[in-house]
Design a protein around this motif. Sequence first.
Motif, PDB file in Angstrom:
ATOM      1  N   UNK A 152       1.908  34.850  60.294  1.00 43.05           N
ATOM      2  CA  UNK A 152       2.690  35.979  60.873  1.00 43.05           C
ATOM      3  C   UNK A 152       4.196  35.099  61.453  1.00 43.05           C
ATOM      4  N   UNK A 153       5.172  35.645  60.807  1.00 45.99           N
ATOM      5  CA  UNK A 153       6.537  35.077  61.132  1.00 45.99           C
ATOM      6  C   UNK A 153       6.643  35.437  62.651  1.00 45.99           C
ATOM      7  N   UNK A 154       7.156  34.806  63.369  1.00 46.41           N
ATOM      8  CA  UNK A 154       7.168  35.198  64.717  1.00 46.41           C
ATOM      9  C   UNK A 154       8.271  35.966  65.024  1.00 46.41           C
ATOM     10  N   UNK A 155       8.709  36.525  66.195  1.00 46.10           N
ATOM     11  CA  UNK A 155       9.775  37.327  67.069  1.00 46.10           C
ATOM     12  C   UNK A 155      10.550  36.403  67.615  1.00 46.10           C
ATOM     13  N   UNK A 156      10.037  35.134  67.895  1.00 43.40           N
ATOM     14  CA  UNK A 156      11.102  34.190  68.570  1.00 43.40           C
ATOM     15  C   UNK A 156      10.759  32.860  67.746  1.00 43.40           C
ATOM     16  N   UNK A 157      11.774  32.575  67.157  1.00 38.93           N
ATOM     17  CA  UNK A 157      11.960  31.547  66.201  1.00 38.93           C
ATOM     18  C   UNK A 157      12.359  31.726  64.738  1.00 38.93           C
ATOM     19  N   UNK A 158      13.488  31.190  64.232  1.00 39.41           N
ATOM     20  CA  UNK A 158      13.758  31.291  62.827  1.00 39.41           C
ATOM     21  C   UNK A 158      13.404  29.851  61.876  1.00 39.41           C
ATOM     22  N   UNK A 323       7.210  41.105  63.793  1.00 33.31           N
ATOM     23  CA  UNK A 323       6.962  42.483  64.146  1.00 33.31           C
ATOM     24  C   UNK A 323       7.912  43.310  64.702  1.00 33.31           C
ATOM     25  N   UNK A 324       9.242  42.635  65.167  1.00 32.96           N
ATOM     26  CA  UNK A 324      10.222  43.192  65.586  1.00 32.96           C
ATOM     27  C   UNK A 324      10.109  43.565  67.105  1.00 32.96           C
ATOM     28  N   UNK A 325       9.023  43.390  67.714  1.00 37.36           N
ATOM     29  CA  UNK A 325       9.145  43.539  69.131  1.00 37.36           C
ATOM     30  C   UNK A 325       8.871  42.089  69.703  1.00 37.36           C
ATOM     31  N   UNK A 326       9.839  41.663  70.674  1.00 30.73           N
ATOM     32  CA  UNK A 326       9.801  40.271  71.038  1.00 30.73           C
ATOM     33  C   UNK A 326       8.829  40.411  72.389  1.00 30.73           C
ATOM     34  N   UNK A 327       8.406  39.248  72.807  1.00 30.63           N
ATOM     35  CA  UNK A 327       7.425  39.101  73.810  1.00 30.63           C
ATOM     36  C   UNK A 327       8.153  39.460  75.197  1.00 30.63           C
ATOM     37  N   UNK A 328       7.621  39.736  76.128  1.00 33.53           N
ATOM     38  CA  UNK A 328       8.522  40.126  77.543  1.00 33.53           C
ATOM     39  C   UNK A 328       9.437  38.854  77.937  1.00 33.53           C
ATOM     40  N   UNK A 331      12.287  38.826  75.729  1.00 32.09           N
ATOM     41  CA  UNK A 331      13.126  40.244  75.761  1.00 32.09           C
ATOM     42  C   UNK A 331      14.050  40.185  77.166  1.00 32.09           C
ATOM     43  N   UNK A 332      13.449  39.278  77.965  1.00 30.29           N
ATOM     44  CA  UNK A 332      14.106  39.373  79.356  1.00 30.29           C
ATOM     45  C   UNK A 332      15.115  38.344  79.050  1.00 30.29           C
ATOM     46  N   UNK A 333      15.271  37.636  78.282  1.00 24.51           N
ATOM     47  CA  UNK A 333      16.416  36.555  77.756  1.00 24.51           C
ATOM     48  C   UNK A 333      16.963  36.721  76.311  1.00 24.51           C
ATOM     49  N   UNK A 334      17.802  38.022  76.391  1.00 27.35           N
ATOM     50  CA  UNK A 334      18.342  38.347  74.998  1.00 27.35           C
ATOM     51  C   UNK A 334      19.014  37.549  74.338  1.00 27.35           C
ATOM     52  N   UNK A 335      19.999  36.755  75.262  1.00 26.95           N
ATOM     53  CA  UNK A 335      21.227  35.844  74.404  1.00 26.95           C
ATOM     54  C   UNK A 335      20.231  34.719  73.843  1.00 26.95           C
ATOM     55  N   UNK A 336      19.248  34.198  74.605  1.00 29.79           N
ATOM     56  CA  UNK A 336      18.425  32.949  74.006  1.00 29.79           C
ATOM     57  C   UNK A 336      17.724  33.594  72.750  1.00 29.79           C
TER      58      UNK A 336
END
Length: 342
Positions: A152-158, A323-328, A331-336
Motif C-alpha cells: 500500500x503506497x502511503x499517504x505520507x511519503x513519495x 488512500x488519499x486520507x492522511x493520518x491525523x 493532517x495537522x501539519x499540512x505544509x509538511x
Amino acid sequence: MRPFAIGTFEIDGAAVPVLVSGDDLHDIRAILPGIQRTGDLFADWDANLDALMAFLGAPATSSQSRAALAQAGRLHVLPPVLPVGPILAAGVNYREHILQMAVAHKLGADGASDEQLLADAAAEIDERVATGDPYMWTGIPSAVSGAEDAVHLPDFGADVDWEAELGVVIGRRAHRVDVDEALDFVAGYVIVNDISARSLVPRTDVAKIGTDWFRAKNQPTFFPTGPVLVPARFVPDPMSLRIQLRLNGELMQDSSTANMAFGVPQLISYASSIAVLDPGDLIITGSPAGNGSHHNRFLRGGDVMEVTITGLGTQRTPVRAPSGVPAPWQASRRAAAARTTA
C-alpha cells in the motif's frame, strides 16, 4: 536429503504452519505435537527438521495441494515465520548499488560531477569493507506482510522504491559470534522486499541526525516476506544466489548475493557484536543495483512486483495507490505533508 520449505498459510481462515514439499502442503501440527506456529520450531530447530525429513521419507503421507487450495480461494500466504520478529537491516551493501545511489541522490561533495561521485563512493566502500563496519538499522514486525499481499503506497511519503533482498532468519541465540561460526546460527533464508519512501529519508529539520529510516521504511506492508523459509541445510552457499526483481514484467534488478560488500557471515558477526540475536530475528542483507532511484521510476498504483531468489521461490506483490486520507498527525501539519506526498 529431500529438500523442503517451511511456511505459514491461511487455509480456510486459519493460520497453519506447513511443511512445503513441491506442491504438497503438510500441516506441521499433525506431525510434531506441541508445534502451533512456525516460530515454535526454533526451540529445537535441527531436531524438528530431522523429524520433518523423516516424515517426508515415510510412505503414504497425507497432504493438500497448494495449487488446488489457491485456485479454490481457500489459501492465503502469510509471512513464513510467525510470530514475526524484529528486522535487522543492512544498507548500502552492494557495491554497484552504492555507486548508483551516489549518483542518483548526489551523495558527495557539492557540485561534484557524476564521475567524481562514483570515484569517491568506490573509495569509501573499499575503505569501509577493509577497516570499517556494515551499516545497519532496525525494522518493526508490524511492517511485515505476506509474499502475495498488496503493498500500500502511503499517504505520507513519495518516491516509493523497491529493494529485493536476501533475508536470513536466525535459528538460535547469537551473541559475539565469530565470522567463521556465523552460519551455524542460521535457521534458513527468505525473500524480502525492503520498500522505502525515499522522500522521507532526509531530515533537514534535524540535520545533525540526517536520516529517518523509521518513517521511510516501517509503514504497513513495507516488508513483503516469503513465500517460504528454506532451511539453511538446503542452501549450500548463501553467497552465490541469483536475485531478481521485475516490475510489470520488466527486469529491474538482476544480481548475485556474491556482490555483497559484507557477506552473510560478516553481517551476523557484526550484528551479534552489538546486540543479542534471538531465534526468529530476521537480518536483511541489502539490495543490489537497479532500484527505482536509479531508473527514475517509482512505484505507482496498479504496478506488480515479482522477486525471485535462487531456490527460495517467488513473491508477487501488487501495488495499491494511496488512500488519499492522511493520518491525523500529518493532517495537522499540512505544509509538511505537502512536501512529502505525491
